[in-house]
Design a protein around this motif. Structure first.
Motif: not given
Length: 186
Positions: A53-65
């Motif tokens: 369940g560790a999926l969180f709302e975010s406005d980020n639409d930039e690459m996550v590495i």
């Protein structure tokens, strides 16, 4: 513990010409069986359990590495280790994955009998499935003991595999940015 597995390791010791009753080898079948069960514990995990369940709302639409995730796996052809690192990226579409979960997904698939090419794809597909990202990229670099300790005995060879999904596959610029950020782009 699996007594049948212990017996198989005892037979291997006999098969290589050793005495399983020798003091140093008395508990080796049990220890080897326990080690193998640990090294293959990915078979007993599911993606749902790992993500938890560790999926969180975010406005980020930039690459996550997440770079340099160490991995240890066993080649399915010789059951010898391959050791390396994974670089995982995704482009979020409203949700981000808990940081440790990326590493746990890598471990879940690495802790199975594998070939590196399939491992790379399994990680990418899992990240895509969980995040519904606009794109996922995975690069794995690993040294394979089956190539270093036997056969051609090439000590400095490193295998690199990659899988690019979505925006990473469709956009040269996105792919290039990822490769530069992990130190592989020119």
């Amino acid at each position: 513990m699996n007594p049948e597995m212990n017996n198989h390791y005892r037979e291997i010791i006999l098969g290589v010409g050793e005495n399983p009753e020798r003091e140093g080898l008395l508990d080796t079948p049990k220890r080897a069986a326990k080690a193998m069960q640990y090294l293959c514990n990915g078979y007993h995990k599911s993606l749902e359990e790992v993500v938890n369940g560790a999926l969180f709302e975010s406005d980020n639409d930039e690459m996550v590495i997440v770079r340099d995730i160490e991995l240890y796996s066993l080649c399915e052809h010789h059951m010898l280790p391959f050791i390396g690192k994974a670089h995982v990226a995704y482009i979020p579409t409203g949700k981000v994955l808990g940081l440790s979960k990326v590493a746990r997904i890598v471990d879940m698939f690495a802790r199975r009998l594998q070939i590196q090419e399939n491992l790379t794809k399994q990680i990418a597909d899992a990240i895509q499935q969980v995040t519904n990202a606009a794109g996922v990229a995975v690069v794995i670099e690993a040294k394979h003991m089956c190539m270093m300790m036997r056969g051609v005995e090439k000590q400095n060879s490193v295998m690199t595999s990659s899988v690019m999904l979505g925006a990473f596959r469709e956009s040269c610029n996105t792919r290039h940015e990822f490769l530069q950020l992990i130190g592989r782009g020119k």
